[in-house]
Design a protein around this motif. Structure first.
Motif, PDB file in Angstrom:
ATOM      1  N   GLU A 192       1.869 -49.478 -54.899  1.00 23.14           N
ATOM      2  CA  GLU A 192       3.325 -49.427 -54.713  1.00 23.14           C
ATOM      3  C   GLU A 192       3.791 -50.522 -53.755  1.00 23.14           C
ATOM      4  O   GLU A 192       4.821 -51.162 -53.972  1.00 23.14           O
ATOM      5  CB  GLU A 192       3.751 -48.048 -54.196  1.00 23.14           C
ATOM      6  CG  GLU A 192       3.599 -46.933 -55.211  1.00 23.14           C
ATOM      7  CD  GLU A 192       4.508 -47.105 -56.419  1.00 23.14           C
ATOM      8  OE1 GLU A 192       5.633 -47.627 -56.263  1.00 23.14           O
ATOM      9  OE2 GLU A 192       4.076 -46.727 -57.526  1.00 23.14           O
ATOM     10  N   ARG A 193       3.043 -50.748 -52.664  1.00 23.01           N
ATOM     11  CA  ARG A 193       3.388 -51.822 -51.723  1.00 23.01           C
ATOM     12  C   ARG A 193       3.297 -53.185 -52.403  1.00 23.01           C
ATOM     13  O   ARG A 193       4.132 -54.058 -52.184  1.00 23.01           O
ATOM     14  CB  ARG A 193       2.496 -51.777 -50.490  1.00 23.01           C
ATOM     15  CG  ARG A 193       2.913 -50.701 -49.504  1.00 23.01           C
ATOM     16  CD  ARG A 193       2.162 -50.837 -48.224  1.00 23.01           C
ATOM     17  NE  ARG A 193       0.761 -50.423 -48.518  1.00 23.01           N
ATOM     18  CZ  ARG A 193      -0.249 -50.616 -47.722  1.00 23.01           C
ATOM     19  NH1 ARG A 193      -0.098 -51.215 -46.575  1.00 23.01           N
ATOM     20  NH2 ARG A 193      -1.456 -50.204 -48.061  1.00 23.01           N
ATOM     21  N   LEU A 194       2.307 -53.361 -53.266  1.00 17.99           N
ATOM     22  CA  LEU A 194       2.160 -54.602 -54.013  1.00 17.99           C
ATOM     23  C   LEU A 194       3.342 -54.811 -54.950  1.00 17.99           C
ATOM     24  O   LEU A 194       3.916 -55.910 -55.023  1.00 17.99           O
ATOM     25  CB  LEU A 194       0.849 -54.590 -54.795  1.00 17.99           C
ATOM     26  CG  LEU A 194       0.545 -55.809 -55.658  1.00 17.99           C
ATOM     27  CD1 LEU A 194       0.397 -57.047 -54.791  1.00 17.99           C
ATOM     28  CD2 LEU A 194      -0.689 -55.577 -56.491  1.00 17.99           C
ATOM     29  N   LEU A 195       3.751 -53.766 -55.658  1.00 22.30           N
ATOM     30  CA  LEU A 195       4.913 -53.855 -56.545  1.00 22.30           C
ATOM     31  C   LEU A 195       6.186 -54.174 -55.767  1.00 22.30           C
ATOM     32  O   LEU A 195       7.024 -54.965 -56.209  1.00 22.30           O
ATOM     33  CB  LEU A 195       5.085 -52.564 -57.346  1.00 22.30           C
ATOM     34  CG  LEU A 195       4.065 -52.309 -58.447  1.00 22.30           C
ATOM     35  CD1 LEU A 195       4.370 -50.982 -59.138  1.00 22.30           C
ATOM     36  CD2 LEU A 195       4.058 -53.443 -59.448  1.00 22.30           C
ATOM     37  N   ASP A 196       6.347 -53.552 -54.606  1.00 24.09           N
ATOM     38  CA  ASP A 196       7.520 -53.827 -53.771  1.00 24.09           C
ATOM     39  C   ASP A 196       7.538 -55.278 -53.304  1.00 24.09           C
ATOM     40  O   ASP A 196       8.571 -55.941 -53.324  1.00 24.09           O
ATOM     41  CB  ASP A 196       7.555 -52.889 -52.562  1.00 24.09           C
ATOM     42  CG  ASP A 196       7.906 -51.456 -52.942  1.00 24.09           C
ATOM     43  OD1 ASP A 196       8.475 -51.256 -54.037  1.00 24.09           O
ATOM     44  OD2 ASP A 196       7.605 -50.550 -52.130  1.00 24.09           O
ATOM     45  N   MET A 238      -8.098 -49.704 -55.573  1.00 21.85           N
ATOM     46  CA  MET A 238      -6.789 -49.825 -54.986  1.00 21.85           C
ATOM     47  C   MET A 238      -6.106 -48.463 -55.095  1.00 21.85           C
ATOM     48  O   MET A 238      -6.048 -47.877 -56.165  1.00 21.85           O
ATOM     49  CB  MET A 238      -5.990 -50.896 -55.731  1.00 21.85           C
ATOM     50  CG  MET A 238      -4.588 -51.068 -55.240  1.00 21.85           C
ATOM     51  SD  MET A 238      -3.624 -52.301 -56.119  1.00 21.85           S
ATOM     52  CE  MET A 238      -4.429 -53.793 -55.704  1.00 21.85           C
ATOM     53  N   SER A 239      -5.602 -47.990 -53.973  1.00 23.93           N
ATOM     54  CA  SER A 239      -4.929 -46.690 -53.980  1.00 23.93           C
ATOM     55  C   SER A 239      -3.517 -46.843 -54.537  1.00 23.93           C
ATOM     56  O   SER A 239      -2.988 -47.935 -54.697  1.00 23.93           O
ATOM     57  CB  SER A 239      -4.887 -46.116 -52.567  1.00 23.93           C
ATOM     58  OG  SER A 239      -4.002 -46.884 -51.779  1.00 23.93           O
ATOM     59  N   GLU A 240      -2.914 -45.700 -54.819  1.00 25.09           N
ATOM     60  CA  GLU A 240      -1.560 -45.704 -55.366  1.00 25.09           C
ATOM     61  C   GLU A 240      -0.554 -46.256 -54.350  1.00 25.09           C
ATOM     62  O   GLU A 240       0.368 -46.975 -54.715  1.00 25.09           O
ATOM     63  CB  GLU A 240      -1.173 -44.282 -55.776  1.00 25.09           C
ATOM     64  CG  GLU A 240       0.145 -44.215 -56.511  1.00 25.09           C
ATOM     65  CD  GLU A 240       0.462 -42.825 -57.031  1.00 25.09           C
ATOM     66  OE1 GLU A 240       1.625 -42.621 -57.395  1.00 25.09           O
ATOM     67  OE2 GLU A 240      -0.438 -41.965 -57.067  1.00 25.09           O
ATOM     68  N   ALA A 241      -0.751 -45.972 -53.080  1.00 25.74           N
ATOM     69  CA  ALA A 241       0.145 -46.474 -52.034  1.00 25.74           C
ATOM     70  C   ALA A 241       0.062 -47.997 -51.935  1.00 25.74           C
ATOM     71  O   ALA A 241       1.077 -48.681 -51.785  1.00 25.74           O
ATOM     72  CB  ALA A 241      -0.201 -45.833 -50.696  1.00 25.74           C
ATOM     73  N   GLU A 242      -1.169 -48.531 -52.021  1.00 24.51           N
ATOM     74  CA  GLU A 242      -1.339 -49.984 -51.976  1.00 24.51           C
ATOM     75  C   GLU A 242      -0.699 -50.643 -53.195  1.00 24.51           C
ATOM     76  O   GLU A 242      -0.066 -51.694 -53.101  1.00 24.51           O
ATOM     77  CB  GLU A 242      -2.825 -50.347 -51.918  1.00 24.51           C
ATOM     78  CG  GLU A 242      -3.487 -50.002 -50.603  1.00 24.51           C
ATOM     79  CD  GLU A 242      -4.981 -50.230 -50.659  1.00 24.51           C
ATOM     80  OE1 GLU A 242      -5.556 -50.556 -49.606  1.00 24.51           O
ATOM     81  OE2 GLU A 242      -5.574 -50.088 -51.752  1.00 24.51           O
ATOM     82  N   ILE A 260       6.146 -57.843 -54.758  1.00 24.35           N
ATOM     83  CA  ILE A 260       6.414 -58.717 -55.909  1.00 24.35           C
ATOM     84  C   ILE A 260       7.889 -58.670 -56.285  1.00 24.35           C
ATOM     85  O   ILE A 260       8.510 -59.699 -56.557  1.00 24.35           O
ATOM     86  CB  ILE A 260       5.521 -58.315 -57.102  1.00 24.35           C
ATOM     87  CG1 ILE A 260       4.067 -58.649 -56.787  1.00 24.35           C
ATOM     88  CG2 ILE A 260       5.971 -59.012 -58.372  1.00 24.35           C
ATOM     89  CD1 ILE A 260       3.087 -58.133 -57.801  1.00 24.35           C
ATOM     90  N   SER A 261       8.480 -57.488 -56.286  1.00 23.44           N
ATOM     91  CA  SER A 261       9.894 -57.383 -56.653  1.00 23.44           C
ATOM     92  C   SER A 261      10.782 -58.105 -55.639  1.00 23.44           C
ATOM     93  O   SER A 261      11.787 -58.712 -56.009  1.00 23.44           O
ATOM     94  CB  SER A 261      10.323 -55.929 -56.803  1.00 23.44           C
ATOM     95  OG  SER A 261      10.284 -55.267 -55.562  1.00 23.44           O
ATOM     96  N   VAL A 262      10.420 -58.071 -54.355  1.00 19.78           N
ATOM     97  CA  VAL A 262      11.174 -58.809 -53.335  1.00 19.78           C
ATOM     98  C   VAL A 262      11.004 -60.314 -53.555  1.00 19.78           C
ATOM     99  O   VAL A 262      11.957 -61.089 -53.434  1.00 19.78           O
ATOM    100  CB  VAL A 262      10.714 -58.399 -51.919  1.00 19.78           C
ATOM    101  CG1 VAL A 262      11.256 -59.361 -50.871  1.00 19.78           C
ATOM    102  CG2 VAL A 262      11.144 -56.977 -51.612  1.00 19.78           C
ATOM    103  N   ALA A 263       9.808 -60.740 -53.927  1.00 18.65           N
ATOM    104  CA  ALA A 263       9.538 -62.168 -54.106  1.00 18.65           C
ATOM    105  C   ALA A 263      10.256 -62.754 -55.310  1.00 18.65           C
ATOM    106  O   ALA A 263      10.676 -63.909 -55.286  1.00 18.65           O
ATOM    107  CB  ALA A 263       8.039 -62.390 -54.235  1.00 18.65           C
TER     108      ALA A 263
END
Length: 59
Positions: free
Chosen positions: A7-11, A1-5, A13-16
């Motif tokens: 970060e998108r995953l963290l974003d 998993m790349s760093e960009a992916e 989760i934080s929205v959810a």
């Protein structure tokens, strides 16, 4: 998993898990509104029934 992916995953989760803002129920309760009337209130006053001699009451 790349760093960009990641970060998108963290974003995502934080929205959810972000709490949904709700109306402040304490502020609503502090409003100056008339007290609710009892459902069985027919407007009649109870008569005063005095205690018999020698009887006392305390609250």
């Amino acid at each position: 998993m790349s760093e960009a992916e990641f970060e998108r995953l963290l974003d995502a989760i934080s929205v959810a898990i972000t709490p949904i803002p709700q109306q402040d129920f304490v502020t609503d309760m502090m409003g100056c509104s008339r007290a609710p009337e009892a459902a069985n209130d027919n407007g009649a006053e109870w008569p005063l029934i005095p205690f018999p001699d020698g009887w006392h009451a305390a609250c």
